[in-house]
Each structure stands twice: as C-alpha cells, then as structure tokens.
Motif scaffolding. Structure first.
Motif, PDB file in Angstrom:
ATOM      1  N   VAL A 227      42.443 -56.373   0.848  1.00 51.60           N
ATOM      2  CA  VAL A 227      42.922 -56.036  -0.552  1.00 51.60           C
ATOM      3  C   VAL A 227      44.194 -55.010  -0.530  1.00 51.60           C
ATOM      4  O   VAL A 227      44.163 -54.181   0.179  1.00 51.60           O
ATOM      5  N   ASN A 228      44.576 -54.830  -1.779  1.00 53.10           N
ATOM      6  CA  ASN A 228      45.906 -53.897  -2.079  1.00 53.10           C
ATOM      7  C   ASN A 228      45.011 -52.602  -2.121  1.00 53.10           C
ATOM      8  O   ASN A 228      44.397 -52.377  -3.356  1.00 53.10           O
ATOM      9  N   THR A 229      45.131 -51.432  -1.374  1.00 53.67           N
ATOM     10  CA  THR A 229      44.690 -50.365  -1.677  1.00 53.67           C
ATOM     11  C   THR A 229      45.867 -49.507  -1.971  1.00 53.67           C
ATOM     12  O   THR A 229      45.392 -48.172  -2.268  1.00 53.67           O
ATOM     13  N   ASN A 230      46.938 -49.721  -1.989  1.00 58.38           N
ATOM     14  CA  ASN A 230      48.136 -48.834  -2.646  1.00 58.38           C
ATOM     15  C   ASN A 230      48.044 -48.888  -4.179  1.00 58.38           C
ATOM     16  O   ASN A 230      49.359 -49.320  -4.835  1.00 58.38           O
ATOM     17  N   ILE A 231      47.234 -48.402  -4.561  1.00 56.10           N
ATOM     18  CA  ILE A 231      47.208 -48.253  -6.047  1.00 56.10           C
ATOM     19  C   ILE A 231      46.729 -46.989  -6.664  1.00 56.10           C
ATOM     20  O   ILE A 231      46.108 -46.227  -5.742  1.00 56.10           O
ATOM     21  N   PRO A 232      47.001 -46.281  -7.747  1.00 55.55           N
ATOM     22  CA  PRO A 232      46.513 -44.914  -8.152  1.00 55.55           C
ATOM     23  C   PRO A 232      44.942 -45.064  -8.469  1.00 55.55           C
ATOM     24  O   PRO A 232      44.401 -43.798  -7.936  1.00 55.55           O
ATOM     25  N   GLU A 233      44.013 -45.978  -8.224  1.00 54.77           N
ATOM     26  CA  GLU A 233      42.662 -45.722  -8.187  1.00 54.77           C
ATOM     27  C   GLU A 233      42.099 -45.436  -6.780  1.00 54.77           C
ATOM     28  O   GLU A 233      40.997 -44.920  -6.720  1.00 54.77           O
ATOM     29  N   ILE A 234      43.171 -45.477  -5.860  1.00 54.50           N
ATOM     30  CA  ILE A 234      42.429 -45.251  -4.397  1.00 54.50           C
ATOM     31  C   ILE A 234      42.008 -43.716  -4.305  1.00 54.50           C
ATOM     32  O   ILE A 234      41.254 -43.158  -3.454  1.00 54.50           O
ATOM     33  N   ILE A 235      42.979 -42.939  -5.055  1.00 58.54           N
ATOM     34  CA  ILE A 235      42.644 -41.591  -5.091  1.00 58.54           C
ATOM     35  C   ILE A 235      41.630 -40.932  -6.152  1.00 58.54           C
ATOM     36  O   ILE A 235      41.347 -39.631  -5.984  1.00 58.54           O
ATOM     37  N   LYS A 236      41.189 -41.744  -7.029  1.00 63.96           N
ATOM     38  CA  LYS A 236      40.153 -41.074  -8.033  1.00 63.96           C
ATOM     39  C   LYS A 236      38.973 -40.760  -7.226  1.00 63.96           C
ATOM     40  O   LYS A 236      38.241 -41.404  -6.612  1.00 63.96           O
ATOM     41  N   PRO A 237      38.514 -39.483  -7.900  1.00 65.50           N
ATOM     42  CA  PRO A 237      37.159 -38.677  -7.395  1.00 65.50           C
ATOM     43  C   PRO A 237      36.263 -39.672  -7.616  1.00 65.50           C
ATOM     44  O   PRO A 237      36.140 -40.325  -8.671  1.00 65.50           O
ATOM     45  N   ILE A 238      35.063 -39.768  -6.645  1.00 66.05           N
ATOM     46  CA  ILE A 238      33.930 -40.519  -6.808  1.00 66.05           C
ATOM     47  C   ILE A 238      32.758 -39.455  -6.597  1.00 66.05           C
ATOM     48  O   ILE A 238      32.850 -39.042  -5.762  1.00 66.05           O
ATOM     49  N   ASP A 239      31.968 -39.686  -7.501  1.00 65.97           N
ATOM     50  CA  ASP A 239      30.709 -38.898  -7.013  1.00 65.97           C
ATOM     51  C   ASP A 239      29.400 -39.573  -6.315  1.00 65.97           C
ATOM     52  O   ASP A 239      29.267 -40.923  -6.278  1.00 65.97           O
ATOM     53  N   TYR A 240      29.167 -39.043  -5.137  1.00 61.35           N
ATOM     54  CA  TYR A 240      28.209 -39.653  -4.178  1.00 61.35           C
ATOM     55  C   TYR A 240      27.046 -38.656  -4.283  1.00 61.35           C
ATOM     56  O   TYR A 240      26.913 -37.208  -3.918  1.00 61.35           O
ATOM     57  N   PRO A 241      25.766 -39.229  -4.501  1.00 63.53           N
ATOM     58  CA  PRO A 241      24.402 -38.216  -4.521  1.00 63.53           C
ATOM     59  C   PRO A 241      24.070 -37.757  -3.167  1.00 63.53           C
ATOM     60  O   PRO A 241      23.391 -36.414  -3.084  1.00 63.53           O
ATOM     61  N   GLU A 242      24.616 -38.316  -2.058  1.00 67.22           N
ATOM     62  CA  GLU A 242      24.178 -37.647  -0.787  1.00 67.22           C
ATOM     63  C   GLU A 242      25.307 -36.553  -0.313  1.00 67.22           C
ATOM     64  O   GLU A 242      25.001 -35.796   0.604  1.00 67.22           O
ATOM     65  N   LEU A 243      26.237 -36.320  -1.200  1.00 66.54           N
ATOM     66  CA  LEU A 243      27.251 -35.202  -0.945  1.00 66.54           C
ATOM     67  C   LEU A 243      26.922 -33.997  -1.720  1.00 66.54           C
ATOM     68  O   LEU A 243      26.796 -34.061  -3.110  1.00 66.54           O
TER      69      LEU A 243
END
Length: 247
Positions: A227-243
């Motif tokens: 898949v194309n990962t060279n997109i702005p969404e790749i650096i979007k912060p994501i919340d992970y409950p385990e972190l």
C-alpha cells in the motif's frame, strides 16, 4: 535503527532553511520530490551534501553500495543491509571504511520513524524536531557516508549511535538512534582534514542539543504491505490504550 525517514518541505523551503546554517542549494538538473514516508528497503532517493561539493544537494539511493557491488546494486541490496552504519565500526566494516575516510555526507530530513515495543507489540513512532517556525518538524541533517554508482549516481547510509535518554525510551528495544548532527558541526563532518580519532569524537559527542518529540502512528498502515504509505496520514498521531508514556 533508522529504516524510514521523511522530508516534507518544498524545495524553496529547504534551500531557505539550509541557507541559515550552510550555504548550499539543489543541483539544477534534477527534480526534487518531498516525501512523508520513505521506506529504506525500497532504496529510493534521499538528498545529500557531499564532502567534495558542500554547496550542492544531490539525490542518492538509500543503502550504500561499496565499490565491489556497483556493477549490480540490486543484487548487493538483496544480500546486504547498508541503510545504517554503526558509528563504532565504520572504520572496520569493509562496506564503509573507504567512505568513512573521504566520502562523508550530510543527509537531509525533517522526520524519521522508530519502533516502540510494548508487550511484544511494535508501535511505530514519528520523531521530529519542532521549532517556532516549523512546529511539526524543522529541517535537520543526519551524518552519513556515500559512494558513487555507475552513471554519476550515488548511494548513501545513515550513521547511527547509542541512543540518548530520550531515544532510549522511544526505541526501547535496540536503543539506537540516527546521528543528527549539531548545526555547528556540519562543516566539521565534511572536513577532509579530520583524522579517525577526531571523527570518532565528533560522532560520540556531536548529536544535536535541539529537542525532539515523538508520537505513535497507525501501525496497521505503517506495517501494511503493498500500500502507499507516502501520504500525510502516515504521521497522524494515534492513541493506543497500552501506551502510557508520552514523548
């Protein structure tokens, strides 16, 4: 280790930003293409400043190819991983020792990716250096090595060192980090008058004192194949409950 990087700024932004610290510009005869995510194993182009041309920025395939592999880089890359070069061994490793002496370079970037492990799960993090002008990531330069390929093409590798306290928390398994040079050491790294002892000292103490930040990103996208990962969404912060650690 640093196997993915970013350079999101437009050409004029890069040249303007670099001019504040090192007077250099892009070669006229090629197009510059910014990117949000470059996977090193694709051996795509990063952009470098060479020792013998400190006023020019050149494209270089990521993954240094030594002299004995230049006749067929694809075969060399299948057998050898030279995306990174450990600072502690660049003068001993056959792939790097010739370049360490007289083919050092600076590699442009404004972000890179490191894995953070929690309970056996790898969660990718985007690492960047915020500034007042660029809160989402200022330009910085890795210390690197390069070598020539056929047809005036170049290949390169990023120097890595033992992680500092911040990156030991981010990259908490292997605890390495790419060598992001302090801005006042750019010219020193390209100086052909430095000896091995001086270069070792520079690598040991030359990491920038400008602060970095890091945040988790979408592991399902980052690790997904084909898949194309060279997109702005790749650096979007994501919340992970385990972190429960913020960088």
């Amino acid at each position: 280790m640093c196997y993915s990087t970013a350079l999101r700024k437009q050409r004029k932004e890069v040249e303007k930003r670099l001019y504040q610290e090192i007077n250099t510009e892009f070669e006229i005869d090629f197009e510059y293409t910014p990117y949000f995510h470059l996977n090193g194993f694709s051996h795509g182009n990063v952009y470098i400043i060479k020792m013998d041309e400190p006023d020019r920025i050149h494209p270089a395939a990521w993954g240094l190819v030594p002299d004995w592999g230049v006749h067929n880089p694809e075969v060399f890359w299948k057998k050898s991983n030279t995306l990174n070069a450990r600072a502690e061994s660049i003068f001993e490793k056959p792939s790097f020792k010739n370049s360490a002496n007289d083919k050092r370079c600076l590699i442009l970037s404004d972000g890179f990716y490191e894995p953070h492990h929690v309970g056996g799960v790898s969660i990718p993090h985007f690492c960047y250096q915020p500034s007042k002008e660029y809160p989402e990531g200022d330009l910085f330069l890795f210390a690197g090595l390069y070598n020539e390929l056929d047809n005036d093409l170049l290949s390169t590798t990023i120097i890595t060192v033992e992680a500092n306290d911040f990156f030991a928390e981010v990259h908490n398994k292997k605890k390495r980090m790419p060598l992001v040079l302090a801005y006042d050491l750019y010219e020193d790294w390209l100086d052909n008058g430095l000896n091995q002892s001086q270069l070792n000292e520079l690598m040991a103490y030359g990491f920038t004192n400008r602060d970095f930040k890091a945040h988790p990103i979408n592991r399902d996208l980052y690790y997904k194949k084909n898949v194309n990962t060279n997109i702005p969404e790749i650096i979007k912060p994501i919340d992970y409950p385990e972190l429960n650690t913020l960088f």
